[in-house]
Design an enzyme around this catalytic site. Sequence first.
Site, mmCIF file in Angstrom:
data_model
loop_
_atom_site.group_PDB
_atom_site.id
_atom_site.type_symbol
_atom_site.label_atom_id
_atom_site.label_comp_id
_atom_site.label_asym_id
_atom_site.label_seq_id
_atom_site.Cartn_x
_atom_site.Cartn_y
_atom_site.Cartn_z
ATOM 1 N N ASN A 29 0.803 -1.221 0.000
ATOM 2 C CA ASN A 29 0.000 0.000 0.000
ATOM 3 C C ASN A 29 0.838 1.274 0.000
ATOM 4 O OD1 ASN A 29 0.197 -1.137 2.920
ATOM 5 N ND2 ASN A 29 0.003 1.069 3.151
ATOM 6 N N ILE A 32 8.115 1.031 -1.457
ATOM 7 C CA ILE A 32 8.714 0.143 -2.459
ATOM 8 C C ILE A 32 7.696 -0.911 -2.934
ATOM 9 C CG2 ILE A 32 10.555 -1.556 -2.807
ATOM 10 C CD1 ILE A 32 12.117 0.025 -0.553
ATOM 11 N N GLY A 33 6.899 -1.417 -1.994
ATOM 12 C CA GLY A 33 5.912 -2.450 -2.332
ATOM 13 C C GLY A 33 4.882 -1.946 -3.324
ATOM 14 N N TYR A 181 16.216 -4.240 14.026
ATOM 15 C CA TYR A 181 15.925 -4.192 12.586
ATOM 16 C C TYR A 181 17.026 -4.923 11.808
ATOM 17 C CZ TYR A 181 15.297 -2.287 7.890
ATOM 18 O OH TYR A 181 15.131 -2.158 6.522
HETATM 19 N N1 NDP Z 1 13.443 2.562 2.668
HETATM 20 C C1 NDP Z 1 14.692 2.128 2.742
HETATM 21 O O1 NDP Z 1 15.666 2.905 2.702
HETATM 22 C C2 NDP Z 1 14.958 0.671 2.837
HETATM 23 C C3 NDP Z 1 13.936 -0.268 2.882
HETATM 24 N N2 NDP Z 1 14.248 -1.600 2.995
HETATM 25 C C4 NDP Z 1 13.179 -2.610 3.080
HETATM 26 O O2 NDP Z 1 12.222 -2.390 2.070
HETATM 27 C C5 NDP Z 1 10.960 -2.933 2.467
HETATM 28 C C6 NDP Z 1 9.859 -1.951 2.134
HETATM 29 O O3 NDP Z 1 10.035 -0.811 2.939
HETATM 30 P P1 NDP Z 1 9.652 0.671 2.501
HETATM 31 O O4 NDP Z 1 8.790 0.676 1.318
HETATM 32 O O5 NDP Z 1 10.892 1.463 2.496
HETATM 33 O O6 NDP Z 1 8.828 1.106 3.825
HETATM 34 P P2 NDP Z 1 7.329 1.631 4.057
HETATM 35 O O7 NDP Z 1 7.245 1.882 5.508
HETATM 36 O O8 NDP Z 1 7.023 2.722 3.113
HETATM 37 O O9 NDP Z 1 6.446 0.338 3.680
HETATM 38 C C7 NDP Z 1 6.396 -0.768 4.522
HETATM 39 C C8 NDP Z 1 5.156 -1.573 4.225
HETATM 40 O O10 NDP Z 1 5.097 -2.670 5.134
HETATM 41 C C9 NDP Z 1 3.802 -2.723 5.693
HETATM 42 N N3 NDP Z 1 3.751 -3.367 6.991
HETATM 43 C C10 NDP Z 1 4.341 -2.988 8.147
HETATM 44 N N4 NDP Z 1 3.976 -3.797 9.142
HETATM 45 C C11 NDP Z 1 3.143 -4.727 8.619
HETATM 46 C C12 NDP Z 1 2.403 -5.811 9.138
HETATM 47 N N5 NDP Z 1 2.421 -6.117 10.438
HETATM 48 N N6 NDP Z 1 1.654 -6.551 8.302
HETATM 49 C C13 NDP Z 1 1.585 -6.251 6.998
HETATM 50 N N7 NDP Z 1 2.227 -5.217 6.444
HETATM 51 C C14 NDP Z 1 2.994 -4.456 7.242
HETATM 52 C C15 NDP Z 1 3.367 -1.263 5.777
HETATM 53 O O11 NDP Z 1 1.960 -1.166 5.954
HETATM 54 P P3 NDP Z 1 1.306 0.166 6.637
HETATM 55 O O12 NDP Z 1 1.394 1.249 5.614
HETATM 56 O O13 NDP Z 1 -0.092 -0.255 6.953
HETATM 57 O O14 NDP Z 1 2.114 0.464 7.852
HETATM 58 C C16 NDP Z 1 3.851 -0.789 4.425
HETATM 59 O O15 NDP Z 1 2.934 -1.148 3.437
HETATM 60 C C17 NDP Z 1 11.094 -3.269 3.955
HETATM 61 O O16 NDP Z 1 11.244 -4.656 4.101
HETATM 62 C C18 NDP Z 1 12.372 -2.544 4.369
HETATM 63 O O17 NDP Z 1 13.025 -3.205 5.430
HETATM 64 C C19 NDP Z 1 15.538 -2.037 3.024
HETATM 65 C C20 NDP Z 1 16.571 -1.144 2.951
HETATM 66 C C21 NDP Z 1 16.378 0.273 2.881
HETATM 67 C C1 RET Z 2 24.832 9.584 6.201
HETATM 68 C C2 RET Z 2 24.308 9.662 4.806
HETATM 69 C C3 RET Z 2 23.200 8.957 4.413
HETATM 70 C C4 RET Z 2 22.567 8.066 5.387
HETATM 71 C C5 RET Z 2 22.394 6.762 5.185
HETATM 72 C C6 RET Z 2 21.725 5.910 6.110
HETATM 73 C C7 RET Z 2 21.550 6.341 7.515
HETATM 74 C C8 RET Z 2 21.259 4.747 5.648
HETATM 75 C C9 RET Z 2 20.451 3.829 6.343
HETATM 76 C C10 RET Z 2 19.897 2.838 5.653
HETATM 77 C C11 RET Z 2 18.918 1.962 6.188
HETATM 78 C C12 RET Z 2 18.430 2.095 7.551
HETATM 79 C C13 RET Z 2 18.432 1.037 5.414
HETATM 80 C C14 RET Z 2 17.268 0.268 5.730
HETATM 81 O O1 RET Z 2 17.255 -0.923 5.656
HETATM 82 C C15 RET Z 2 22.568 9.121 3.038
HETATM 83 C C16 RET Z 2 21.089 9.364 3.231
HETATM 84 C C17 RET Z 2 22.767 7.905 2.164
HETATM 85 C C18 RET Z 2 23.143 10.320 2.281
HETATM 86 C C19 RET Z 2 24.625 10.408 2.406
HETATM 87 C C20 RET Z 2 25.041 10.546 3.847
#
Ligand code: NDP
Ligand code: RET
Length: 297
Positions: A29, A32-33, A181
């Site tokens: 919803n 990334i998803g 996490y």
């Molecule tokens: N954003 C980033 O920089 C990074 C993301 N990731 C991974 O990417 C994936 C997607 O994250 P991202 O799009 O960024 O995050 P968002 O928070 O935007 O999306 C997360 C999604 O997971 C859903 N969710 C959370 N809890 C539950 C649950 N109990 N049951 C069903 N659905 C649930 C949320 O639903 P709701 O909206 O209802 O809360 C939402 O749809 C994750 O696995 C994250 O760990 C990995 C590295 C970096």
């Molecule tokens: C310091 C710094 C950054 C921070 C990166 C961090 C904090 C990344 C965390 C990533 C996570 C939590 C991934 C989820 O799974 C950016 C934004 C790249 C911009 C350049 C400088």
Amino acid sequence: PQIRKMLSSGVCTSTVQLPGKVAVVTGANTGIGKETAKELAQRGARVYLACRDVQKGELVAREIQIMTGNQQVLVRKLDLADTKSIRAFAKGFLAEEKHLHILINNAGVMMCPYSKTADGFEMHIGVNHLGHFLLTHLLLEKLKESAPSRVVNVSSLAHHLGRIHFHNLQGEKFYHAGLAYCHSKLANILFTQELARRLKGSGVTTYSVHPGTVNSELVRHSYLMRWIWWLFSFFIKTSQQGAQTSLYCALTEGLEVLNGNHFSDCHVAWVSAQARNETVARRLWDVSCDLLGIPVD
Ligand SMILES: NC(=O)C1=CN([C@@H]2O[C@H](COP(=O)(O)OP(=O)(O)OC[C@H]3O[C@@H](n4cnc5c(N)ncnc54)[C@H](OP(=O)(O)O)[C@@H]3O)[C@@H](O)[C@H]2O)C=CC1
Ligand SMILES: CC1=C(/C=C/C(C)=C/C=C/C(C)=C/C=O)C(C)(C)CCC1
């Protein structure tokens, strides 16, 4: 612009179309998803948005239907923090669908204050790992019947800081929201590798993914992370860019030879030593089965 380009590379260039194919995307919803689901729908798949908030899901399904012209975008309730909800989702899906070709285990939570799922699991390991572990287990026969089929597990670079502390899996002895996490994202990679070993020859392959640093709602639980994300929002990936590696793993022809590998920016990526430890992967599999009441084989 150079920094932005460096942080946003990796494009899924596959031209594969998906008429007649069925996909499930968890947490579709938002973030990334949502972008992953949109692209799968654009290519003609029937896409199930597996969301904990059905109302939010319906709004997004409508949006994707209008944008792609694909009416086969369906919303089903899935709360990964409740094994009853996971079982109900799987039961409903298995009853209504003959096939499942693509399962994207994408949903995730990051840096929640200490809390537990309905079944008493710590929230990160419960939702990010155990929830998807159970979901995949329940859908596995369907995936096998639909082979060639794929399971994509969205992990993170953050797994490098993760450890599987079997004596403290539920964070009861000590807890750090950021590390919790990281541990759960390491579990995603170990699960992928063990699943790949067990599925050899079945026609089902699996991949783990680091999507990049992506501007999404993931940082909602941490004021500091929200601030960092806001400060660097120009440099980090959009959700559409963040979806590219998941799409690459779901769609690229010939990727079967890289079964079990980890990908970042649409390339194979290195994982930590812990993430390559087969003994830990096997033990985590057994412990996960135990916790979820799945017979250990
Ligand atoms: N954003 C980033 O920089 C990074 C993301 N990731 C991974 O990417 C994936 C997607 O994250 P991202 O799009 O960024 O995050 P968002 O928070 O935007 O999306 C997360 C999604 O997971 C859903 N969710 C959370 N809890 C539950 C649950 N109990 N049951 C069903 N659905 C649930 C949320 O639903 P709701 O909206 O209802 O809360 C939402 O749809 C994750 O696995 C994250 O760990 C990995 C590295 C970096
Ligand atoms: C310091 C710094 C950054 C921070 C990166 C961090 C904090 C990344 C965390 C990533 C996570 C939590 C991934 C989820 O799974 C950016 C934004 C790249 C911009 C350049 C400088």
